[in-house]
Design an enzyme around this catalytic site. Structure first.
Site, PDB file in Angstrom:
ATOM      1  N   ASP A  22       0.870  -1.162   0.000  1.00  0.00           N
ATOM      2  CA  ASP A  22       0.000   0.000   0.000  1.00  0.00           C
ATOM      3  C   ASP A  22       0.915   1.223   0.000  1.00  0.00           C
ATOM      4  OD1 ASP A  22      -2.413   1.594   0.423  1.00  0.00           O
ATOM      5  OD2 ASP A  22      -1.597   1.889   2.435  1.00  0.00           O
ATOM      6  N   ASP A  24       0.014   5.015   0.821  1.00  0.00           N
ATOM      7  CA  ASP A  24      -0.192   6.011   1.873  1.00  0.00           C
ATOM      8  C   ASP A  24      -0.360   5.337   3.232  1.00  0.00           C
ATOM      9  OD1 ASP A  24      -0.162   7.937  -0.182  1.00  0.00           O
ATOM     10  OD2 ASP A  24      -2.307   7.682  -0.510  1.00  0.00           O
TER      11      ASP A  24
END
Length: 193
Positions: A22, A24
């Protein structure tokens, strides 16, 4: 009509494992709808963790939901500029991503799609384009939705406590996922198995 393959099957490289990251809250700080490259801040240890994956021959692939594009909060060129800045910051510390995939949709605006996590489309696309073995792959993120697609495709997941991760740690354990304090710790767990 028949086609002649460019390479014989015996010459094709064996699919390799990947770590699907991922973005952020896992690789970079998450200020919410990141659109300015000047605001990109790598999380401590993230570049070294990605460099560790590079040295181990494990593909490092970012998969990120970017609903700010559908909402009109992030322009596509701003998204690309942020991705370019992330690449520059990683390279300055010896790391590089094999690829980045993003979902620009937001269901309330653009309708449902298969690319928004926890959908599997972007992971399957990465596997095809990069020659990845999803069953040997991992997902690392700060939300359960970051882990679910790879799990459904036969891989494993580790939730990091950075970003929003602390709020989901107990749920991750109940769901059978690993939990790590940050990306560096997660990569150590993956590479030492």
């Amino acid at each position: 009509m028949s086609r002649t393959p460019l390479r014989r099957p015996a010459e094709l490289p064996a699919p390799r494992a990947a770590v699907f990251l991922d973005r952020d809250g896992t690789v970079v700080e998450d200020p919410g709808f990141l659109r300015d490259p000047a605001n990109v801040v790598l999380l401590p240890g993230a570049a070294a963790a990605i460099a560790h994956l590079n040295r181990a021959g494990i593909a490092a692939v970012v998969v990120t939901n970017q609903s700010g594009i559908a909402r009109g909060l992030i322009l596509p060129e701003e998204y690309r500029a942020v991705e370019q800045r992330i690449g520059q910051l990683l390279a300055a510390e010896g790391g590089s991503l094999d690829a980045t995939y993003h979902c620009p949709h937001y269901p309330a605006i653009s309708g449902p799609c298969d690319c928004r996590k926890p959908g599997t489309l972007l992971y399957r696309q990465a596997a095809e384009e990069l020659g990845l073995d999803l069953a040997r792959s991992w997902a690392v993120g700060d939300r359960l939705t970051d882990l679910e697609a790879v799990h459904r495709l036969g891989g494993r997941g580790i939730l990091v406590r950075t970003g929003a991760g602390e709020a989901y740690a107990a749920d991750a354990v109940r769901a059978g996922y690993g939990v790590a304090r940050d990306l560096a710790h997660a990569v150590d767990q993956i590479c030492n198995r």
